[in-house]
Design a protein around this motif. Structure first.
Motif, PDB file in Angstrom:
ATOM      1  N   LEU A  27      -1.109   5.942   9.481  1.00 28.31           N
ATOM      2  CA  LEU A  27      -0.883   4.855   8.534  1.00 28.31           C
ATOM      3  C   LEU A  27      -0.043   5.337   7.353  1.00 28.31           C
ATOM      4  CD1 LEU A  27      -4.377   3.105   8.381  1.00 28.31           C
ATOM      5  CD2 LEU A  27      -2.439   2.611   9.885  1.00 28.31           C
ATOM      6  N   ARG A  34       8.731   3.271   6.577  1.00 25.65           N
ATOM      7  CA  ARG A  34       9.194   1.915   6.271  1.00 25.65           C
ATOM      8  C   ARG A  34       9.672   1.757   4.831  1.00 25.65           C
ATOM      9  NH1 ARG A  34       4.132  -1.496   8.957  1.00 25.65           N
ATOM     10  NH2 ARG A  34       4.304  -0.617  11.070  1.00 25.65           N
ATOM     11  N   GLY A 300      -8.030  -6.345   6.430  1.00 28.00           N
ATOM     12  CA  GLY A 300      -6.694  -5.787   6.577  1.00 28.00           C
ATOM     13  C   GLY A 300      -5.827  -5.994   5.366  1.00 28.00           C
ATOM     14  N   ASN A 301      -6.252  -6.824   4.443  1.00 31.50           N
ATOM     15  CA  ASN A 301      -5.510  -7.053   3.203  1.00 31.50           C
ATOM     16  C   ASN A 301      -6.442  -6.951   2.004  1.00 31.50           C
ATOM     17  OD1 ASN A 301      -2.617  -7.854   3.907  1.00 31.50           O
ATOM     18  ND2 ASN A 301      -3.820  -9.125   5.293  1.00 31.50           N
ATOM     19  N   LYS A 329      -0.293   1.100  16.952  1.00 37.21           N
ATOM     20  CA  LYS A 329      -0.633  -0.320  16.854  1.00 37.21           C
ATOM     21  C   LYS A 329      -1.450  -0.671  15.611  1.00 37.21           C
ATOM     22  CE  LYS A 329      -0.623  -0.969  21.892  1.00 37.21           C
ATOM     23  NZ  LYS A 329      -1.424  -1.357  23.081  1.00 37.21           N
ATOM     24  N   ALA A 330      -1.934   0.325  14.891  1.00 36.99           N
ATOM     25  CA  ALA A 330      -2.747   0.059  13.696  1.00 36.99           C
ATOM     26  C   ALA A 330      -1.858  -0.426  12.556  1.00 36.99           C
ATOM     27  CB  ALA A 330      -3.503   1.311  13.286  1.00 36.99           C
ATOM     28  N   SER A 331      -2.401  -1.306  11.736  1.00 35.37           N
ATOM     29  CA  SER A 331      -1.653  -1.839  10.602  1.00 35.37           C
ATOM     30  C   SER A 331      -1.936  -1.037   9.338  1.00 35.37           C
ATOM     31  CB  SER A 331      -2.037  -3.299  10.351  1.00 35.37           C
ATOM     32  OG  SER A 331      -1.506  -3.747   9.107  1.00 35.37           O
ATOM     33  N   PRO A 332      -0.891  -0.659   8.600  1.00 33.83           N
ATOM     34  CA  PRO A 332      -1.087   0.061   7.347  1.00 33.83           C
ATOM     35  C   PRO A 332      -1.260  -0.847   6.132  1.00 33.83           C
ATOM     36  CG  PRO A 332       1.241  -0.015   7.834  1.00 33.83           C
ATOM     37  CD  PRO A 332       0.544  -0.754   8.968  1.00 33.83           C
ATOM     38  N   ALA A 333      -1.460  -2.153   6.359  1.00 28.99           N
ATOM     39  CA  ALA A 333      -1.493  -3.107   5.244  1.00 28.99           C
ATOM     40  C   ALA A 333      -2.582  -2.781   4.234  1.00 28.99           C
ATOM     41  CB  ALA A 333      -1.661  -4.530   5.772  1.00 28.99           C
ATOM     42  N   SER A 334      -3.805  -2.496   4.714  1.00 25.50           N
ATOM     43  CA  SER A 334      -4.899  -2.228   3.782  1.00 25.50           C
ATOM     44  C   SER A 334      -4.659  -0.948   2.995  1.00 25.50           C
ATOM     45  CB  SER A 334      -6.233  -2.147   4.534  1.00 25.50           C
ATOM     46  OG  SER A 334      -7.294  -1.882   3.635  1.00 25.50           O
TER      47      SER A 334
END
Length: 358
Positions: A27, A34, A300-301, A329-334
């Motif tokens: 993450l 990005r 996630g947010n 596939k994991a989201s780094p949003a949090s």
């Protein structure tokens, strides 16, 4: 009195990369590639592990080792790293108790940096409690309690907030995802919760919550709604007496001391727009009572934070996700929310401290 100098905006947020077999390392790498890693951020972890995970996922990130107190390397897709060595090589998704000490060493490094003026705050990627216990730390119950003891704090408070509720100017209900939820008890078995709901704990947690809503969120007069422990907040004693014997009298005493603590309310109806519109935070009696609602609203947010520490600490709202580790596939949003929150809280705390010393 001379004005107290605020934290330099150049001081980094130290990001511990968490359980090496989990998603924490990737993450952090994703955000760096990005260009979404907030400025003045530094990873704390094993640089070889990060390099291997970046190669596995095809992430184009330049890892730059440095030490606390040194200027951070800068540039596109550059990830500064304060190196902490693994005890044994790690594979994505495969827990190894031999690395339990490594995970705790990353936390200790970040705490030390905050305490010595080399970091403005710390953000923690998820760790795995079970593997740390199996690795020789049988009393370990989580980040929150470990940080309490490491910092010598008498009591701390776990609070989670959704992204849209993180800013100081946001006060009260703005929509279905705007929540701040603090916990009276944290990582306890459910059968132990009732015994932990005591007047002493309720007083300490309420005071810390109110103080840090002011100090770290800039809310001058925080309004706190308190959940009952039992269904229907005890139904006038027919479904349990904790509300009558402990919670209500304690809240009344706190109100007499000037705190705006309301309730106890039935938890099943408190988390509705009509009630939340009138308060700045909710104090839940136990982990799942409050966090199930918050994570439904903003998973996630959202970000986790520890109130009552002498330093700023935030974290993600999720776990190690071993099944996703190494897949990309994991989201780094949090994690991004947590890092932004750490910077915001550090700046707010510094501003409040400066004002109080004028």
């Amino acid at each position: 009195m001379p004005q107290r100098e605020a934290l330099s905006p150049l001081l980094p947020v130290a990001i511990t990369t968490g359980e090496p077999a989990g998603i924490g390392p990737e993450l952090t790498l994703m955000l760096a590639e990005r260009g979404e890693l907030p400025p003045h951020s530094v990873a704390v972890g094993d640089i070889t592990l990060l390099a291997e995970r970046a190669e596995l996922l095809g992430l184009k990130v330049e890892l730059a080792a440095c030490q606390p107190g040194e200027p951070l390397p800068e540039g596109p897709s550059v990830l500064p790293v304060w190196p902490v060595a693994l005890d044994t090589p790690s594979q994505p998704g495969v827990l190894n108790a031999a690395n339990a000490a490594y995970v705790l060493a990353t936390l200790a490094a970040a705490v030390h940096a905050c305490q010595n003026g080399h970091a403005a705050a710390m953000t923690t990627a998820p760790l795995h409690k079970g593997v740390i216990i199996d690795g020789g730390y049988p009393t370990f119950t989580g980040h929150t309690e470990w940080l309490r003891d490491a910092c010598g704090a008498e009591e701390v408070v776990m609070m989670l907030a959704t992204d849209s509720a993180l800013h100081a100017q946001v006060s009260g209900w703005q929509g279905p995802a705007d929540l701040r939820v603090a916990l009276l008890t944290t990582h306890l078995p459910l059968r132990a919760v009732a015994d932990a709901v005591t007047p002493t704990r309720l007083v300490r947690i309420s005071r810390i919550l109110a103080a840090d809503l002011t100090r770290q969120f800039g809310i001058a007069k925080p309004r706190i709604a308190v959940c009952g422990l039992n269904p229907h907040a005890g139904e006038d004693g027919h479904l349990g007496r904790e509300e009558l014997d402990i919670i209500s009298p304690t809240l009344e005493a706190l109100r007499a001391q000037g705190l705006d603590v309301r309730g106890p309310y039935p938890a099943d109806t408190l988390f509705t727009p009509r009630h939340l519109a009138e308060v700045d935070a909710v104090l839940a009696m136990y982990h799942d009572q409050g966090l199930a609602v918050l994570k439904y609203a903003g998973f996630g947010n959202a970000a986790n934070m520890t109130l009552g520490l002498p330093l700023v600490r935030t974290s993600v709202d999720h776990g190690t996700a071993l099944d996703l580790a190494g897949t990309g596939k994991a989201s780094p949003a949090s994690l991004a929310v947590a890092i932004r929150l750490a910077r915001h809280l550090a700046d707010q705390r510094a501003a409040t401290c400066t004002t109080s010393h004028l």
